[in-house]
Scaffold this motif. Structure first.
Motif: not given
Length: 96
Positions: A86-90
């Motif tokens: 999974s990935a988190a982006i801002t």
């Protein structure tokens, strides 16, 4: 790799980007968290790429089929065309 060159490109820009924010102080009332949950092959990674593109974080959206997405960075993900981690982006959107 493509990710390294993309990050280098962002590092050279004087404007704020998701990976190199100029000001890390944000008003808590302007922060929104969004989770994308869907079945396999529903387009979650493609949606994420478009969000990054439309907010100005990417010059052009990556493609799962080409193995050029920002969030699928592992070799196995790019080779198989699937997301493993999974990935988190801002990113910033308009005045938020």
């Amino acid at each position: 790799s493509m990710l390294r060159s993309l990050l280098r490109q962002f590092a050279k820009k004087p404007k704020e980007t998701p990976y190199y924010p100029l000001n890390s102080q944000h008003d808590i009332n302007q922060i929104r968290n969004l989770g994308i949950i869907a079945h396999i092959d529903a387009g979650k990674t493609t949606l994420t790429e478009r969000m990054l593109y439309y907010c100005g974080a990417l010059a052009k959206p990556g493609s799962v089929d080409d193995g050029s997405t920002v969030t699928d960075y592992m070799k196995q993900e790019r080779d198989r065309g699937i997301t493993i981690r999974s990935a988190a982006i801002t990113f910033n959107w308009e005045n938020f």
